[in-house]
Scaffold this active site. Structure first.
Site, PDB file in Angstrom:
ATOM      1  N   PHE A 207       0.812  -1.229   0.000  1.00  0.00           N
ATOM      2  CA  PHE A 207       0.000   0.000   0.000  1.00  0.00           C
ATOM      3  C   PHE A 207       0.839   1.270   0.000  1.00  0.00           C
ATOM      4  O   PHE A 207       0.357   2.330  -0.372  1.00  0.00           O
ATOM      5  CB  PHE A 207      -0.942   0.000   1.216  1.00  0.00           C
TER       6      PHE A 207
ATOM      7  N   GLU B 130       9.219  -4.429  13.175  1.00  0.00           N
ATOM      8  CA  GLU B 130       8.909  -3.344  12.239  1.00  0.00           C
ATOM      9  C   GLU B 130       7.591  -2.712  12.684  1.00  0.00           C
ATOM     10  O   GLU B 130       6.530  -3.333  12.579  1.00  0.00           O
ATOM     11  CB  GLU B 130       8.766  -3.868  10.805  1.00  0.00           C
TER      12      GLU B 130
ATOM     13  N   LYS C  31      -1.070  -7.039  -9.427  1.00  0.00           N
ATOM     14  CA  LYS C  31      -2.071  -7.212  -8.364  1.00  0.00           C
ATOM     15  C   LYS C  31      -1.699  -6.180  -7.306  1.00  0.00           C
ATOM     16  O   LYS C  31      -0.867  -6.414  -6.434  1.00  0.00           O
ATOM     17  CB  LYS C  31      -1.990  -8.635  -7.798  1.00  0.00           C
TER      18      LYS C  31
ATOM     19  N   CYS D 199       9.706   1.488   3.737  1.00  0.00           N
ATOM     20  CA  CYS D 199      10.616   0.391   4.071  1.00  0.00           C
ATOM     21  C   CYS D 199      12.030   0.920   4.267  1.00  0.00           C
ATOM     22  O   CYS D 199      12.896   0.205   4.744  1.00  0.00           O
ATOM     23  CB  CYS D 199      10.582  -0.689   2.999  1.00  0.00           C
TER      24      CYS D 199
ATOM     25  N   GLU E 262      -5.021  -3.897  -2.197  1.00  0.00           N
ATOM     26  CA  GLU E 262      -6.461  -3.613  -2.202  1.00  0.00           C
ATOM     27  C   GLU E 262      -6.771  -2.328  -1.428  1.00  0.00           C
ATOM     28  O   GLU E 262      -7.868  -1.789  -1.536  1.00  0.00           O
ATOM     29  CB  GLU E 262      -7.242  -4.811  -1.629  1.00  0.00           C
TER      30      GLU E 262
ATOM     31  N   SER F  34       5.129  -7.073   3.461  1.00  0.00           N
ATOM     32  CA  SER F  34       5.685  -7.429   4.767  1.00  0.00           C
ATOM     33  C   SER F  34       6.496  -8.725   4.669  1.00  0.00           C
ATOM     34  O   SER F  34       6.272  -9.546   3.769  1.00  0.00           O
ATOM     35  CB  SER F  34       4.536  -7.614   5.768  1.00  0.00           C
TER      36      SER F  34
HETATM   37  P1  NAD Z   1       1.330  -6.714   3.030  1.00  0.00           P
HETATM   38  O1  NAD Z   1       2.339  -7.788   3.139  1.00  0.00           O
HETATM   39  O2  NAD Z   1       0.196  -6.697   3.990  1.00  0.00           O
HETATM   40  O3  NAD Z   1       0.655  -6.734   1.566  1.00  0.00           O
HETATM   41  C1  NAD Z   1       1.446  -6.738   0.400  1.00  0.00           C
HETATM   42  C2  NAD Z   1       0.672  -7.419  -0.711  1.00  0.00           C
HETATM   43  O4  NAD Z   1       0.410  -8.770  -0.343  1.00  0.00           O
HETATM   44  C3  NAD Z   1      -0.677  -6.770  -0.998  1.00  0.00           C
HETATM   45  O5  NAD Z   1      -0.881  -6.732  -2.394  1.00  0.00           O
HETATM   46  C4  NAD Z   1      -1.678  -7.709  -0.319  1.00  0.00           C
HETATM   47  O6  NAD Z   1      -2.937  -7.750  -0.982  1.00  0.00           O
HETATM   48  C5  NAD Z   1      -0.983  -9.055  -0.429  1.00  0.00           C
HETATM   49  N1  NAD Z   1      -1.328  -9.943   0.680  1.00  0.00           N
HETATM   50  C6  NAD Z   1      -1.710  -9.591   1.932  1.00  0.00           C
HETATM   51  N2  NAD Z   1      -1.936 -10.699   2.678  1.00  0.00           N
HETATM   52  C7  NAD Z   1      -1.683 -11.764   1.889  1.00  0.00           C
HETATM   53  C8  NAD Z   1      -1.717 -13.171   2.105  1.00  0.00           C
HETATM   54  N3  NAD Z   1      -2.074 -13.690   3.288  1.00  0.00           N
HETATM   55  N4  NAD Z   1      -1.380 -13.974   1.084  1.00  0.00           N
HETATM   56  C9  NAD Z   1      -1.019 -13.465  -0.113  1.00  0.00           C
HETATM   57  N5  NAD Z   1      -0.972 -12.136  -0.368  1.00  0.00           N
HETATM   58  C10 NAD Z   1      -1.286 -11.283   0.624  1.00  0.00           C
HETATM   59  O7  NAD Z   1       2.134  -5.322   3.063  1.00  0.00           O
HETATM   60  P2  NAD Z   1       1.548  -3.854   3.133  1.00  0.00           P
HETATM   61  O8  NAD Z   1       0.987  -3.628   4.495  1.00  0.00           O
HETATM   62  O9  NAD Z   1       0.692  -3.576   1.959  1.00  0.00           O
HETATM   63  O10 NAD Z   1       2.896  -2.998   2.939  1.00  0.00           O
HETATM   64  C11 NAD Z   1       3.754  -2.681   4.012  1.00  0.00           C
HETATM   65  C12 NAD Z   1       4.923  -3.630   4.089  1.00  0.00           C
HETATM   66  O11 NAD Z   1       5.644  -3.630   2.853  1.00  0.00           O
HETATM   67  C13 NAD Z   1       5.933  -3.215   5.142  1.00  0.00           C
HETATM   68  O12 NAD Z   1       6.364  -4.368   5.821  1.00  0.00           O
HETATM   69  C14 NAD Z   1       7.067  -2.611   4.337  1.00  0.00           C
HETATM   70  O13 NAD Z   1       8.337  -2.655   4.949  1.00  0.00           O
HETATM   71  C15 NAD Z   1       7.033  -3.469   3.109  1.00  0.00           C
HETATM   72  N6  NAD Z   1       7.682  -2.801   1.990  1.00  0.00           N
HETATM   73  C16 NAD Z   1       8.898  -3.266   1.610  1.00  0.00           C
HETATM   74  C17 NAD Z   1       9.582  -2.639   0.580  1.00  0.00           C
HETATM   75  C18 NAD Z   1      10.942  -3.113   0.175  1.00  0.00           C
HETATM   76  O14 NAD Z   1      11.435  -2.657  -0.836  1.00  0.00           O
HETATM   77  N7  NAD Z   1      11.576  -4.007   0.893  1.00  0.00           N
HETATM   78  C19 NAD Z   1       9.000  -1.560  -0.087  1.00  0.00           C
HETATM   79  C20 NAD Z   1       7.735  -1.133   0.320  1.00  0.00           C
HETATM   80  C21 NAD Z   1       7.082  -1.760   1.371  1.00  0.00           C
END
Ligand code: NAD
Length: 492
Positions: free
Chosen positions: A152, A385, A176, A284, A179, A229
């Site tokens: 997000f 985190e 994808k 991140c 959401e 994450s």
């Molecule tokens: P998230 O892991 O909740 O969601 C990321 C994606 O995974 C979304 O598209 C979501 O729909 C999908 N998703 C969620 N639950 C799922 C499941 N159970 N099974 C399969 N897919 C699933 O992350 P977020 O809250 O959207 O973003 C924040 C996180 O992203 C933080 O931990 C941040 O550090 C990380 N991030 C990392 C980087 C990097 O370059 N390392 C960059 C940006 C964000």
């Protein structure tokens, strides 16, 4: 957009409603108001998108790279023309300030520009006469249908870490998006439609776990890119590997900045306030821990307390806001809980950002800058985190201890050092176990022609996003060894 706007999937060049009928509301985190509804794809929509992608791939891989690039040139121009509206969409659905939204979109566009160099980037190499009369070449070919699953917090930039490289290299791409922020990616699809990109080359399916699982399991997808994450990154990495997919997964972080006594304190505290509290700490590359060495402790603590107290929190569309809300009420509750846990574990709250609100926006998810002192390196806050505007201070005696503290952590996205000493900077660059290093910088975000180089639990895979890594990830090498005997000379 209004609460009745129904967002759609973009499949085979057509805007499609969900077959499954399940939808979620997209909420503005500053106001709590619903802006639109987003459909959640099932395996049915994913299957349709993959099949459309496979069809489109037959033509697209044969389209010369110089022609493929033309679409990216047009896309870039369209992004520029609609720059402000897209940035405002990012702010509305993600909450960050308009200045931050413009910044992330700019970095996204830079990725499109770098991918326009694909004719050079995709080149292979060759040797004549590896044996007498025998030549050998390596060429790069696209994989087929590839997918990216994005988080997000950077709805404009992160899809563009992948999309331009994937399609310029000749693949068909399915996004994808998160959401929680599907409106910005809807913009991206609309612009590609205006650019007249052939149908099926770029598609978008909205959704959550079901859509992600279906993309990974589908026999038609060849590669999966993920950013989110660490828990989900691990899951996607394992599942994709199990299904024989090429995979790159960027995960969470808990970045440490080290401040030496000789650092320029005013500049350092300004930079670190931006790093820790910019994007409400939902980056991140946010520094969430600051480790002072020796005499840096008092001046840095004072300067950070001042910076934390005075940061202007407000609606992201107000030009003078320096920090917006966090993404959801659940996220706000989690961050506030972590501050309480940290206090119970012995940290001292110097600036408390909990329980505050912004005039006129009482329903927003507000957490103000929060500064915790004397954080135990083994405490929950130091190991987790938080993904919010919370900075923990730890004090050490020397640089060796500070580096050891970084290296004892499970994450390895970024580490930063503030100093005037070249020798200290070299030691830090050499010894700190993190994939992105900042020297007198608080957000060491690699330019698009460098890999976004997370390590340890911040990355699973071998090829990162962006630049040459992106090109390698989205192509498979083919080695050709050939002999062309001369029938006239009969020399073989
Ligand atoms: P998230 O892991 O909740 O969601 C990321 C994606 O995974 C979304 O598209 C979501 O729909 C999908 N998703 C969620 N639950 C799922 C499941 N159970 N099974 C399969 N897919 C699933 O992350 P977020 O809250 O959207 O973003 C924040 C996180 O992203 C933080 O931990 C941040 O550090 C990380 N991030 C990392 C980087 C990097 O370059 N390392 C960059 C940006 C964000």
């Amino acid at each position: 957009m209004s609460s009745t706007t129904e967002l759609k999937h973009f499949i085979g060049g057509t805007w499609d409603s969900s077959q499954a009928g399940e939808t979620l509301r997209v909420i503005n985190p500053a106001t709590g108001n619903a802006m639109s509804t987003v459909p959640m794809a099932s395996s049915v929509e994913v299957d349709l998108a993959v099949r459309k992608g496979l069809d489109a791939f037959q033509e697209w891989r044969r389209t010369p790279v110089t022609e493929r690039m033309q679409y990216l040139f047009i896309f870039r121009e369209l992004l520029e023309e609609n720059f402000e509206e897209i940035a405002r969409t990012i702010t509305r659905e993600c909450g960050k300030t308009i200045v931050e939204s413009r910044g992330e979109l700019r970095r996204g566009i830079e990725n499109v520009e770098v991918a326009c160099g694909m004719p050079s980037l995709i080149q292979g190499y060759n040797n004549e006469d590896v044996a007498s009369g025998i030549d050998e070449h390596m060429i790069r070919q696209p994989l087929g249908v590839v997918a990216a699953i994005t988080p997000f917090n950077f709805p404009g930039m992160i899809p563009l870490w992948f999309l331009p490289y994937a399609i310029a290299a000749g693949n068909c791409f399915i996004l994808k998006p998160s959401e929680k922020v599907p409106q910005t990616s809807t913009w991206l699809m609309q612009l590609l439609e205006v650019a007249a990109l052939p149908r099926g080359v770029v598609q978008m399916v909205h959704g959550g776990k079901e859509a992600v699982d279906a993309l990974i399991e589908h026999p038609g997808t060849r590669a999966v890119s993920f950013v989110g994450s660490t828990r989900i990154a691990r899951y996607v990495y394992a599942k994709a590997a199990k299904h024989g997919k090429r995979v790159q997964c960027q995960g969470g972080a808990n970045n440490v900045a080290v401040i030496l006594e000789d650092a320029e304190m005013e500049m350092t505290s300004e930079i670190l306030a931006d790093s820790a509290f910019g994007c409400a700490g939902q980056r991140c590359l946010a520094n969430s821990l600051a480790v002072t060495v020796g005499g840096a402790r008092d001046p840095f603590t004072e300067a950070m307390a001042e910076a934390s107290r005075t940061r202007k929190v407000g609606h992201g569309l107000k030009e003078d806001s320096e920090m917006g809300p966090v993404i959801t009420p659940e996220s706000q509750a989690m961050i506030e809980k972590m501050v309480g846990v940290s206090e119970k574990e012995g940290a001292r709250i110097l600036v408390d950002g909990r329980g505050k609100t912004v005039d006129g926006f009482r329903n927003g998810n507000w957490v103000f800058p929060t500064l915790m002192d004397h954080v135990d390196p083994d405490s929950t806050l130091a190991k987790t985190e938080v993904f919010g505007p919370v900075l923990g201070l730890i004090h050490t005696a020397d640089l060796d201890h500070a580096i050891a503290l970084i290296n004892s952590g499970t994450y390895g996205n970024m580490a930063c050092l503030f100093t005037r000493s070249g020798a200290a900077a070299r030691q830090f660059r050499y010894e700190a176990n993190a994939g992105n290093i900042g020297i007198n910088l608080g957000v060491a975000a690699p330019m698009p022609f460098y890999p976004f180089s997370g390590w340890k639990d911040s990355f699973f895979g071998s090829l990162h996003a962006q630049g040459k890594h992106g090109v390698e990830f989205y192509t498979q090498t083919k080695v050709v060894i050939e002999r062309w005997p001369s029938i006239w000379s009969r020399k073989f």
